[in-house]
Design a protein around this motif. Structure first.
Motif, PDB file in Angstrom:
ATOM      1  N   VAL A 102       0.849  -1.210   0.141  1.00 57.37           N
ATOM      2  CA  VAL A 102       0.073   0.055   0.005  1.00 57.37           C
ATOM      3  C   VAL A 102       0.786   1.093  -0.296  1.00 57.37           C
ATOM      4  N   ALA A 103       2.019   1.415   0.955  1.00 57.31           N
ATOM      5  CA  ALA A 103       2.971   2.232   1.010  1.00 57.31           C
ATOM      6  C   ALA A 103       3.565   2.536  -0.616  1.00 57.31           C
ATOM      7  N   GLU A 104       4.070   1.501  -1.135  1.00 53.36           N
ATOM      8  CA  GLU A 104       4.799   1.730  -2.497  1.00 53.36           C
ATOM      9  C   GLU A 104       3.556   2.264  -3.351  1.00 53.36           C
ATOM     10  N   LEU A 105       2.317   1.633  -3.553  1.00 50.82           N
ATOM     11  CA  LEU A 105       1.440   2.275  -4.605  1.00 50.82           C
ATOM     12  C   LEU A 105       0.983   3.514  -4.069  1.00 50.82           C
ATOM     13  N   THR A 106       1.048   3.955  -2.790  1.00 53.07           N
ATOM     14  CA  THR A 106       0.706   5.259  -2.567  1.00 53.07           C
ATOM     15  C   THR A 106       1.822   6.174  -3.197  1.00 53.07           C
ATOM     16  N   LEU A 107       3.207   6.015  -2.830  1.00 49.94           N
ATOM     17  CA  LEU A 107       4.175   6.674  -3.160  1.00 49.94           C
ATOM     18  C   LEU A 107       4.243   6.865  -4.753  1.00 49.94           C
ATOM     19  N   GLU A 108       3.908   5.702  -5.382  1.00 57.19           N
ATOM     20  CA  GLU A 108       4.011   5.532  -6.971  1.00 57.19           C
ATOM     21  C   GLU A 108       2.792   6.609  -7.578  1.00 57.19           C
ATOM     22  N   ARG A 110       1.465   9.179  -6.040  1.00 59.06           N
ATOM     23  CA  ARG A 110       1.830  10.539  -6.019  1.00 59.06           C
ATOM     24  C   ARG A 110       2.710  11.109  -6.998  1.00 59.06           C
ATOM     25  N   LEU A 111       3.884  10.241  -7.335  1.00 64.25           N
ATOM     26  CA  LEU A 111       4.703  10.553  -8.298  1.00 64.25           C
ATOM     27  C   LEU A 111       4.148  10.704  -9.469  1.00 64.25           C
ATOM     28  N   LEU A 112       3.339   9.840  -9.871  1.00 62.25           N
ATOM     29  CA  LEU A 112       2.469   9.997 -11.184  1.00 62.25           C
ATOM     30  C   LEU A 112       1.468  11.376 -11.250  1.00 62.25           C
ATOM     31  N   LYS A 113       0.947  11.609 -10.047  1.00 62.74           N
ATOM     32  CA  LYS A 113       0.075  12.864 -10.091  1.00 62.74           C
ATOM     33  C   LYS A 113       1.148  14.137 -10.407  1.00 62.74           C
ATOM     34  N   LYS A 114       2.262  13.881  -9.614  1.00 60.90           N
ATOM     35  CA  LYS A 114       3.262  14.957  -9.860  1.00 60.90           C
ATOM     36  C   LYS A 114       3.964  15.408 -11.022  1.00 60.90           C
ATOM     37  N   SER A 115       4.043  13.958 -11.867  1.00 61.02           N
ATOM     38  CA  SER A 115       4.507  14.250 -13.211  1.00 61.02           C
ATOM     39  C   SER A 115       3.230  14.613 -14.127  1.00 61.02           C
ATOM     40  N   THR A 116       2.058  14.258 -14.007  1.00 62.46           N
ATOM     41  CA  THR A 116       0.943  14.572 -14.773  1.00 62.46           C
ATOM     42  C   THR A 116       0.261  16.145 -14.635  1.00 62.46           C
ATOM     43  N   PHE A 117       0.411  16.586 -13.329  1.00 57.36           N
ATOM     44  CA  PHE A 117       0.088  17.907 -13.082  1.00 57.36           C
ATOM     45  C   PHE A 117       1.309  19.027 -12.704  1.00 57.36           C
ATOM     46  N   GLY A 118       2.249  18.545 -12.994  1.00 56.50           N
ATOM     47  CA  GLY A 118       3.485  19.410 -12.775  1.00 56.50           C
ATOM     48  C   GLY A 118       3.808  19.476 -11.335  1.00 56.50           C
ATOM     49  N   ASP A 119       3.216  20.496 -10.497  1.00 54.87           N
ATOM     50  CA  ASP A 119       3.640  20.861  -9.112  1.00 54.87           C
ATOM     51  C   ASP A 119       2.988  19.891  -8.242  1.00 54.87           C
ATOM     52  N   GLY A 120       2.203  19.151  -8.417  1.00 53.22           N
ATOM     53  CA  GLY A 120       1.724  18.157  -7.365  1.00 53.22           C
ATOM     54  C   GLY A 120       0.353  18.439  -6.840  1.00 53.22           C
ATOM     55  N   GLU A 121      -0.215  19.684  -7.111  1.00 52.83           N
ATOM     56  CA  GLU A 121      -1.474  20.221  -6.764  1.00 52.83           C
ATOM     57  C   GLU A 121      -2.714  19.434  -7.520  1.00 52.83           C
TER      58      GLU A 121
END
Length: 124
Positions: A102-108, A110-121
């Motif tokens: 679960v921790a690995e998937l959550t981290l992954e 978040r990383l995908l969201k940051k790369s998609t939205f730029g600043d992570g918001e």
């Protein structure tokens, strides 16, 4: 003078109560079960059984109630039995492994969201 004899009588009563308390018979679990089962068989009255065993009827009925409650709890416990130590150990290690996933998937995520939205918001 009455006052003095009253205190000695109180002291004597207290001493007798203490002796009775210390010499009171303690029944083992097997003896309690034997007495309760004898009462449940109904071969003799509860009063006669209690007189023969030297116990109060109220004590018999409290033992009987405890006996039946323990049986009820045991029968209910058969459906939800206690786990053994190896089972607990296995379940704990499985839970720890699942938490890591679960921790690995959550981290992954978040990383995908940051790369998609730029600043992570989240723009939603």
């Amino acid at each position: 003078m009455n006052k003095k004899s009253g205190t000695s009588k109180d002291a004597a009563d207290k001493l007798v109560r203490g002796i009775k308390r210390k010499t009171r018979k303690h029944y083992s679990a097997e003896e309690k079960i034997r007495i309760v089962l004898a009462g449940m068989r109904g071969e003799e009255s509860i009063a006669a059984l209690c007189r023969r065993e030297g116990i109060a009827e109220s004590l018999y009925y409290s033992w009987s109630k405890e006996f039946l409650e323990a049986g009820k709890n045991r029968l209910a416990g058969d459906a939800a039995r206690q786990a053994t130590a190896p089972e607990v150990k296995g379940l704990r290690s499985e839970a720890a492994a699942l938490k890591e996933v679960v921790a690995e998937l959550t981290l992954e995520n978040r990383l995908l969201k940051k790369s998609t939205f730029g600043d992570g918001e989240d723009d939603a």
